[in-house]
Design an enzyme around this catalytic site. Structure first.
Site, PDB file in Angstrom:
ATOM      1  N   GLY A 137       0.826  -1.223   0.000  1.00 56.73           N
ATOM      2  CA  GLY A 137       0.000   0.000   0.000  1.00 56.73           C
ATOM      3  C   GLY A 137       0.848   1.254   0.000  1.00 56.73           C
ATOM      4  N   SER A 139       0.846   3.662  -3.277  1.00 53.00           N
ATOM      5  CA  SER A 139       0.226   4.691  -4.125  1.00 53.00           C
ATOM      6  C   SER A 139      -1.122   5.147  -3.594  1.00 53.00           C
ATOM      7  CB  SER A 139       0.016   4.156  -5.544  1.00 53.00           C
ATOM      8  OG  SER A 139       1.217   3.657  -6.057  1.00 53.00           O
ATOM      9  N   GLU A 254      11.737  -4.474  -6.366  1.00 53.86           N
ATOM     10  CA  GLU A 254      10.665  -4.403  -7.373  1.00 53.86           C
ATOM     11  C   GLU A 254      11.203  -3.956  -8.735  1.00 53.86           C
ATOM     12  OE1 GLU A 254       7.286  -2.085  -6.139  1.00 53.86           O
ATOM     13  OE2 GLU A 254       6.052  -2.877  -7.776  1.00 53.86           O
TER      14      GLU A 254
HETATM   15  C1  FAD Z   1      -0.148  -3.098 -12.829  1.00 49.99           C
HETATM   16  C2  FAD Z   1       0.116  -2.118 -11.737  1.00 49.99           C
HETATM   17  C3  FAD Z   1       0.310  -2.580 -10.449  1.00 49.99           C
HETATM   18  C4  FAD Z   1       0.514  -1.675  -9.399  1.00 49.99           C
HETATM   19  N1  FAD Z   1       0.649  -2.163  -8.134  1.00 49.99           N
HETATM   20  C5  FAD Z   1       0.796  -1.305  -7.100  1.00 49.99           C
HETATM   21  C6  FAD Z   1       0.848  -1.808  -5.767  1.00 49.99           C
HETATM   22  O1  FAD Z   1       0.752  -3.006  -5.522  1.00 49.99           O
HETATM   23  N2  FAD Z   1       0.988  -0.920  -4.770  1.00 49.99           N
HETATM   24  C7  FAD Z   1       1.097   0.427  -4.996  1.00 49.99           C
HETATM   25  O2  FAD Z   1       1.262   1.167  -4.033  1.00 49.99           O
HETATM   26  N3  FAD Z   1       1.014   0.929  -6.248  1.00 49.99           N
HETATM   27  C8  FAD Z   1       0.873   0.097  -7.303  1.00 49.99           C
HETATM   28  N4  FAD Z   1       0.763   0.589  -8.586  1.00 49.99           N
HETATM   29  C9  FAD Z   1       0.739   2.026  -8.796  1.00 49.99           C
HETATM   30  C10 FAD Z   1       1.992   2.608  -9.438  1.00 49.99           C
HETATM   31  O3  FAD Z   1       3.081   2.574  -8.551  1.00 49.99           O
HETATM   32  C11 FAD Z   1       1.639   4.038  -9.874  1.00 49.99           C
HETATM   33  O4  FAD Z   1       0.627   3.947 -10.848  1.00 49.99           O
HETATM   34  C12 FAD Z   1       2.838   4.766 -10.445  1.00 49.99           C
HETATM   35  O5  FAD Z   1       3.771   5.070  -9.437  1.00 49.99           O
HETATM   36  C13 FAD Z   1       2.417   6.066 -11.168  1.00 49.99           C
HETATM   37  O6  FAD Z   1       1.639   6.853 -10.319  1.00 49.99           O
HETATM   38  P1  FAD Z   1       0.219   7.431 -10.803  1.00 49.99           P
HETATM   39  O7  FAD Z   1      -0.590   6.332 -11.364  1.00 49.99           O
HETATM   40  O8  FAD Z   1      -0.330   8.228  -9.685  1.00 49.99           O
HETATM   41  O9  FAD Z   1       0.566   8.388 -12.018  1.00 49.99           O
HETATM   42  P2  FAD Z   1       1.053   9.877 -11.917  1.00 49.99           P
HETATM   43  O10 FAD Z   1       2.108  10.002 -10.884  1.00 49.99           O
HETATM   44  O11 FAD Z   1      -0.118  10.785 -11.821  1.00 49.99           O
HETATM   45  O12 FAD Z   1       1.739  10.069 -13.338  1.00 49.99           O
HETATM   46  C14 FAD Z   1       0.964  10.222 -14.540  1.00 49.99           C
HETATM   47  C15 FAD Z   1       1.941  10.425 -15.692  1.00 49.99           C
HETATM   48  O13 FAD Z   1       2.724  11.608 -15.488  1.00 49.99           O
HETATM   49  C16 FAD Z   1       4.108  11.298 -15.516  1.00 49.99           C
HETATM   50  N5  FAD Z   1       4.812  12.080 -14.501  1.00 49.99           N
HETATM   51  C17 FAD Z   1       4.405  12.316 -13.239  1.00 49.99           C
HETATM   52  N6  FAD Z   1       5.336  13.072 -12.595  1.00 49.99           N
HETATM   53  C18 FAD Z   1       6.337  13.289 -13.490  1.00 49.99           C
HETATM   54  C19 FAD Z   1       7.593  13.970 -13.412  1.00 49.99           C
HETATM   55  N7  FAD Z   1       8.002  14.604 -12.305  1.00 49.99           N
HETATM   56  N8  FAD Z   1       8.377  13.975 -14.521  1.00 49.99           N
HETATM   57  C20 FAD Z   1       7.988  13.347 -15.663  1.00 49.99           C
HETATM   58  N9  FAD Z   1       6.812  12.668 -15.783  1.00 49.99           N
HETATM   59  C21 FAD Z   1       6.007  12.658 -14.719  1.00 49.99           C
HETATM   60  C22 FAD Z   1       4.195   9.816 -15.189  1.00 49.99           C
HETATM   61  O14 FAD Z   1       5.345   9.237 -15.737  1.00 49.99           O
HETATM   62  C23 FAD Z   1       2.928   9.277 -15.822  1.00 49.99           C
HETATM   63  O15 FAD Z   1       3.151   9.030 -17.202  1.00 49.99           O
HETATM   64  C24 FAD Z   1       0.559  -0.279  -9.661  1.00 49.99           C
HETATM   65  C25 FAD Z   1       0.379   0.173 -10.967  1.00 49.99           C
HETATM   66  C26 FAD Z   1       0.150  -0.718 -12.002  1.00 49.99           C
HETATM   67  C27 FAD Z   1      -0.051  -0.198 -13.381  1.00 49.99           C
END
Ligand code: FAD
Length: 385
Positions: A137, A139, A254
């Site tokens: 947990g 994100s 990871e």
């Molecule tokens: C299959 C899958 C499994 C997952 N499992 C887990 C889990 O078990 N536990 C958990 O905690 N999370 C999990 N996640 C979540 C994952 O860690 C997040 O989706 C990821 O860190 C991106 O965060 P976000 O979705 O909030 O996107 P955002 O942070 O909102 O980003 C959206 C877009 O903007 C870009 N971006 C954002 N900030 C910047 C920056 N400073 N510079 C350049 N580009 C930027 C990103 O690259 C992305 O393309 C999972 C995700 C997936 C797809």
């Protein structure tokens, strides 16, 4: 302390990983029923979890998956290199994937290194034997790439912490008993310095797990709400305020070593794609093979680093990028030679290949997006402005 001294084929010793692999192969020649079941394509995720759970139980009982973990927490000694050898054999023997047991190679190393010893000595055997499963947990709806901005709080009340907040994209939460949760114990602006990692029991009052259905038809992701959930104060992993260290330990696995465990299952997938190809597209197959070779080299180096009880740090970002490239090129090669995948046949093996293909499109996001890995490399390794 358990009386078990080692898998029968090893006679209680912990030999080098190559010898472990050879003995494990011999043991598998008996074709345990759980192995046979785990070779069959099973697109129904719930059933797949049960199949892999049964396999994990057998491997644990026979001692194989206790290798590579310290004896103090229920293991039989050895290092991650022993675990890497075991998974490689499982993939070679046709197991289609480890489903949510992939988390054993993402979360368990940090639990063992930094978790409360007494708790971990019960939790690790339960995890490895498939009895109790785990989720991560980190994100939140407004804190993914910017993890240090997370808002879930943990407030001390007597000898318990009270957790309030919402996590999202929590893989496998609907199957999990435990969640390794990152929460804010510092003031709201404390960023990464004010975070603490807790072990939260997802069966406790105040926890609500809402499954999220993905485009590939599985619902392994979830949103998890924590509404006044009480956690004993001794369920902290690492130090109070040391959650960032725990997160970095987990991400080193990871993004880094996990690639070894995952890529073992991509090789057979590529071989399968090559055999089924309508017209052999040598460049797609060859390109994917090269991508896999790159993951193999980088992740083997990562396994060696962790076997020496160090962590990869920012260098893990390279390996994650290589794994993403390989996941996608292997699945591109699958699609290129597979008419069934496009026309939507529901045979289990076709449905599973389709699932894998669609999942490969989002692997660039978990563990930190591709852009964030590039950002890490630019800033922390190349020191670019
Ligand atoms: C299959 C899958 C499994 C997952 N499992 C887990 C889990 O078990 N536990 C958990 O905690 N999370 C999990 N996640 C979540 C994952 O860690 C997040 O989706 C990821 O860190 C991106 O965060 P976000 O979705 O909030 O996107 P955002 O942070 O909102 O980003 C959206 C877009 O903007 C870009 N971006 C954002 N900030 C910047 C920056 N400073 N510079 C350049 N580009 C930027 C990103 O690259 C992305 O393309 C999972 C995700 C997936 C797809």
């Amino acid at each position: 302390m358990s009386q078990f001294t080692g898998p029968p084929a090893l006679g209680g010793q912990v030999p080098d990983p190559a010898q472990v692999a050879a003995s494990f192969e011999t043991w598998l020649d008996e074709e345990p029923a759980s192995l046979v079941a785990a070779r069959v394509a099973e697109p129904d995720y719930e059933r797949r979890v049960e199949v892999v759970r049964a396999l994990m139980a057998d491997l644990y009982d026979a001692g194989w998956t206790r290798l590579g973990w310290p004896e103090e927490v229920g293991g039989l000694g050895g290092t991650i290199a022993h675990r890497a050898a075991i998974w490689e054999v499982l993939a070679r023997r046709g197991v289609t994937g480890m489903a949510l047991f992939e988390h054993t190679e993402i979360l368990a190393p940090a639990l063992v290194a930094l978790g409360p010893r007494e708790f971990v000595s019960e939790a690790l055997p339960a995890f490895l034997s498939g009895r109790e499963l785990w989720s991560q947990g980190f994100s939140e709806p407004d804190a993914g790439s910017d993890l240090a901005g997370l808002r879930t709080t943990a407030r001390l009340d007597g000898d318990e912490y009270v957790i309030e907040g919402r996590k999202v994209w929590t893989s496998w939460a609907r199957y999990a008993t435990w969640c390794l949760l990152l929460a804010r114990t510092g003031d709201p602006g404390s960023r990464h310095r004010g975070l603490t990692a807790f072990v939260v029991d997802l069966r406790d009052p105040g926890v609500e797990v809402r499954a999220i259905e993905q485009a590939n038809g599985t619902d392994e992701l979830a949103e998890v709400v924590f509404d006044g959930v009480r956690v004993p104060a001794d369920r902290i992993v690492g130090e109070l305020g040391g959650g960032w260290t725990v997160a970095m330990h987990i991400l080193s696995h990871e993004r880094g070593t996990f690639a070894w465990f995952r890529h073992c299952f991509l090789y057979p997938q590529l071989l399968d794609a090559g055999e089924r190809a309508l017209e052999r597209d040598a460049s797609a197959l060859g390109g994917a093979l090269l991508d896999l070779a790159a993951v193999s080299a980088a992740s083997a180096a990562g396994v060696s680093v962790h076997a020496a009880e160090r962590t990869l740090g920012p260098a893990a970002a390279y390996t994650k990028l290589l794994l993403c490239a390989a996941e996608q090129s292997v699945n591109d090669a699958t699609l290129a030679g597979d008419g069934d995948l496009a026309v939507g046949l529901q045979l289990p093996e076709v449905a599973m290949r389709r699932q894998e293909y669609l999942f490969s499109r989002i692997v660039t996001v978990y563990g930190g997006s591709q852009q964030m890995q590039l950002d890490t490399i630019a800033k922390q390794i190349l020191r670019l402005p």
